[in-house]
Design a protein around this motif. Sequence first.
Motif, PDB file in Angstrom:
ATOM      1  N   GLU A  46      71.442 -13.584  87.473  1.00  0.00           N
ATOM      2  CA  GLU A  46      72.772 -13.603  86.855  1.00  0.00           C
ATOM      3  C   GLU A  46      73.022 -12.250  86.188  1.00  0.00           C
ATOM      4  O   GLU A  46      72.154 -11.715  85.494  1.00  0.00           O
ATOM      5  N   HIS A  50      81.654 -11.829  84.288  1.00  0.00           N
ATOM      6  CA  HIS A  50      82.608 -12.590  85.097  1.00  0.00           C
ATOM      7  C   HIS A  50      81.918 -13.536  86.076  1.00  0.00           C
ATOM      8  O   HIS A  50      82.410 -13.746  87.190  1.00  0.00           O
ATOM      9  N   GLY A  51      80.788 -14.079  85.688  1.00  0.00           N
ATOM     10  CA  GLY A  51      80.077 -15.011  86.552  1.00  0.00           C
ATOM     11  C   GLY A  51      79.400 -14.360  87.740  1.00  0.00           C
ATOM     12  O   GLY A  51      78.958 -15.047  88.666  1.00  0.00           O
ATOM     13  N   TRP A  53      76.646 -12.568  90.112  1.00  0.00           N
ATOM     14  CA  TRP A  53      75.202 -12.678  90.328  1.00  0.00           C
ATOM     15  C   TRP A  53      74.813 -11.791  91.496  1.00  0.00           C
ATOM     16  O   TRP A  53      75.652 -11.350  92.268  1.00  0.00           O
ATOM     17  N   ARG A 113      77.754 -10.897  93.933  1.00  0.00           N
ATOM     18  CA  ARG A 113      78.839 -11.817  94.267  1.00  0.00           C
ATOM     19  C   ARG A 113      79.462 -12.395  93.002  1.00  0.00           C
ATOM     20  O   ARG A 113      78.802 -12.513  91.967  1.00  0.00           O
ATOM     21  N   ILE A 114      80.719 -12.752  93.123  1.00  0.00           N
ATOM     22  CA  ILE A 114      81.383 -13.611  92.154  1.00  0.00           C
ATOM     23  C   ILE A 114      81.732 -14.885  92.907  1.00  0.00           C
ATOM     24  O   ILE A 114      82.451 -14.842  93.902  1.00  0.00           O
ATOM     25  N   GLU A 115      81.177 -16.000  92.442  1.00  0.00           N
ATOM     26  CA  GLU A 115      81.146 -17.226  93.229  1.00  0.00           C
ATOM     27  C   GLU A 115      80.432 -16.890  94.532  1.00  0.00           C
ATOM     28  O   GLU A 115      79.310 -16.408  94.489  1.00  0.00           O
ATOM     29  N   ASP A 116      81.044 -17.084  95.691  1.00  0.00           N
ATOM     30  CA  ASP A 116      80.369 -16.751  96.949  1.00  0.00           C
ATOM     31  C   ASP A 116      80.929 -15.499  97.597  1.00  0.00           C
ATOM     32  O   ASP A 116      80.553 -15.159  98.727  1.00  0.00           O
ATOM     33  N   ARG A 117      81.805 -14.786  96.906  1.00  0.00           N
ATOM     34  CA  ARG A 117      82.473 -13.626  97.483  1.00  0.00           C
ATOM     35  C   ARG A 117      81.716 -12.356  97.133  1.00  0.00           C
ATOM     36  O   ARG A 117      81.456 -12.070  95.970  1.00  0.00           O
TER      37      ARG A 117
END
Length: 216
Positions: A46, A50-51, A53, A113-117
Amino acid sequence: MRTRMVYPHPELERNGPFRLGHVRGRPHYPRCVADKVASRSTGRWELGAHGAWIHRAREKDLDLAAEILEDAAAWVASLGMPAWEAGSFRAPQGNGRARLVDAMRAGDLYVARIEDRAVATVSLFVVDERFWPGWPPDALYVHKLAVRRRDAGLGVGEAILRWASAQAQARGRRYVRLDCPRDDPGIRAYYERAGYVHQGDVTVGSFDAALYERPV
């Protein structure tokens, strides 16, 4: 290949636009701590921004890393600054692509990535004889750090630098080192704001680089 070392002038140029994806001036976002150790269940770290990872890239991630680097290269070139060769990361026989493949196979290529992007990429090496020949084995080396333009200003790039420092510390290294275009005051100011100190200049082939180091 020719290599020329030049030691820094005592008064460094610290001004200029922020060229890794932000407006002029310092970015504003919470300074969270990046993970030193990847999650055992997910294999990811992490980044605390902004989330976001980050994870080690696999073969299926090569095109994503190449896309991000081509996007960054095109934008920097549009500003009239030195940039990676356009198309080099996308072309199957390109030099940039070959270096990405080598980094991926060595486990040194990462995608954030942010979420899966996918939003950013970086390579992290234990040795860099091209730009830092003869330096002691006490550092990790950051290469090809790039953030997708649409995700500029979220603090992902600086979060990756904090993560790189955490990785160096976890591996028993004292420093993080990197190179960047010598004649781009914006990118140099960006790294200086992140705590990196100019160690000199080097010319490798036709690329004039400024060398930076940060203690962990």
